[in-house]
Design an enzyme around this catalytic site. Structure first.
Site, PDB file in Angstrom:
ATOM      1  N   ASP A  60       0.858  -1.174   0.000  1.00  0.00           N
ATOM      2  CA  ASP A  60       0.000   0.000   0.000  1.00  0.00           C
ATOM      3  C   ASP A  60       0.897   1.228   0.000  1.00  0.00           C
ATOM      4  O   ASP A  60       1.632   1.473   0.965  1.00  0.00           O
ATOM      5  CB  ASP A  60      -0.899  -0.014   1.241  1.00  0.00           C
ATOM      6  CG  ASP A  60      -1.847   1.179   1.311  1.00  0.00           C
ATOM      7  OD1 ASP A  60      -1.753   2.094   0.461  1.00  0.00           O
ATOM      8  OD2 ASP A  60      -2.689   1.204   2.229  1.00  0.00           O
ATOM      9  N   TYR A 152      -8.991  15.832  -5.395  1.00  0.00           N
ATOM     10  CA  TYR A 152      -8.090  15.180  -6.350  1.00  0.00           C
ATOM     11  C   TYR A 152      -7.316  16.233  -7.141  1.00  0.00           C
ATOM     12  O   TYR A 152      -6.098  16.103  -7.336  1.00  0.00           O
ATOM     13  CB  TYR A 152      -8.916  14.305  -7.289  1.00  0.00           C
ATOM     14  CG  TYR A 152      -8.140  13.667  -8.421  1.00  0.00           C
ATOM     15  CD1 TYR A 152      -7.361  12.546  -8.210  1.00  0.00           C
ATOM     16  CD2 TYR A 152      -8.224  14.185  -9.720  1.00  0.00           C
ATOM     17  CE1 TYR A 152      -6.658  11.956  -9.250  1.00  0.00           C
ATOM     18  CE2 TYR A 152      -7.530  13.597 -10.763  1.00  0.00           C
ATOM     19  CZ  TYR A 152      -6.747  12.487 -10.528  1.00  0.00           C
ATOM     20  OH  TYR A 152      -6.055  11.903 -11.560  1.00  0.00           O
TER      21      TYR A 152
END
Length: 254
Positions: A60, A152
């Site tokens: 991750d 984002y």
């Protein structure tokens, strides 16, 4: 930058599918020694087998300690990383009324922090070896605004900012740092988004696709291979004077 006559160790994060996989495939095709990455050992190993890559790491990227350890392990197996391609990331959508600080933090943790972690992990060896290449896959969202993806967009702007700053810091060490900013790209992620919107809105796939491509003067989605070609070029011997750039691969959108 050291000679590219011998295969170099290329690490591509987020390369188990989509743009990242296309980038890894392009470097493998060029005869480079590629380490692929996925969020799990399974996805990374599968990509390594499919592409004929030299190595795989499953981690991750938001876990900085684990990412650093995985990069160190990849360097032990295949030598110091000579080209780093930061591709891993993700997007969440929300209008302003539902966009909170936690969402912003998630986007920064996924799209920005791993870029810093990975760069810090590979730069010492690059300096010791006389140079290197760092390419981060950002987005046209790092060069303009898009509605409903504020967090984002902020994260991708941050990535472009890191790129420009690190390019100045690392130029004297022979390390180039650039960003590639694709527009809407024809990936499985895009197909999944179209599927969800088709089910949610009842609109046809053709109409939805037209909405996505209307900002692109070419009137089509970008192909992953087009993004990959730009990344490979930036890592090549004749791109040694290209640094601190955020290059749009977007059909004229920017």
């Amino acid at each position: 930058m050291p000679s590219t006559s011998a295969p170099r160790h290329i690490l591509v994060t987020g390369s188990s599918r989509g743009i990242g996989q296309a980038i890894a495939a392009a470097f493998v095709a060029a005869g480079e020694r590629v380490t692929v990455h996925g969020r799990s050992e399974e996805s990374a190993s599968r990509a390594m087998a499919e592409l004929g890559a030299a190595g795989a790491i499953g981690v991750d990227v938001a876990d900085a300690v684990a990412l650093e350890a995985a990069i160190a392990a990849a360097a032990e197996r295949n030598g110091p990383v000579e080209v780093l391609v930061n591709n891993a990331g993700g997007v969440e959508t929300a209008p302003l009324a539902r966009l909170d600080v936690d969402a912003l933090r998630r986007m920064m943790a996924l799209n920005v922090e791993p870029v810093l972690t990975a760069i810090r992990a590979v730069v010492p060896a690059m300096k010791e070896n006389g140079g290197g290449r760092i390419v981060t896959i950002a987005s046209t969202a790092g060069l303009k605004g898009y509605a409903y993806v504020g967090a984002y967009t902020a994260a991708k702007h941050a990535v472009v900012g890191l790129t420009k700053s690190f390019a100045l810091e690392l130029a004297s060490a022979g390390i180039t740092v650039n960003a590639v900013c694709p527009g809407y790209t024809d990936t499985a992620l895009m197909a999944e988004s179209l599927d969800r919107l088709e089910a949610k809105t009842g609109r046809t796939r053709e109409a939805l696709l037209k909405d996505f491509t209307k900002v692109n003067p070419l009137g089509r989605l970008i192909r992953p291979e087009e993004v990959a070609d730009c990344a490979v070029w930036l890592a090549g011997p004749l791109a040694g004077a290209i640094t601190g750039q955020a290059i749009a691969v977007a059909g004229g959108e920017i």
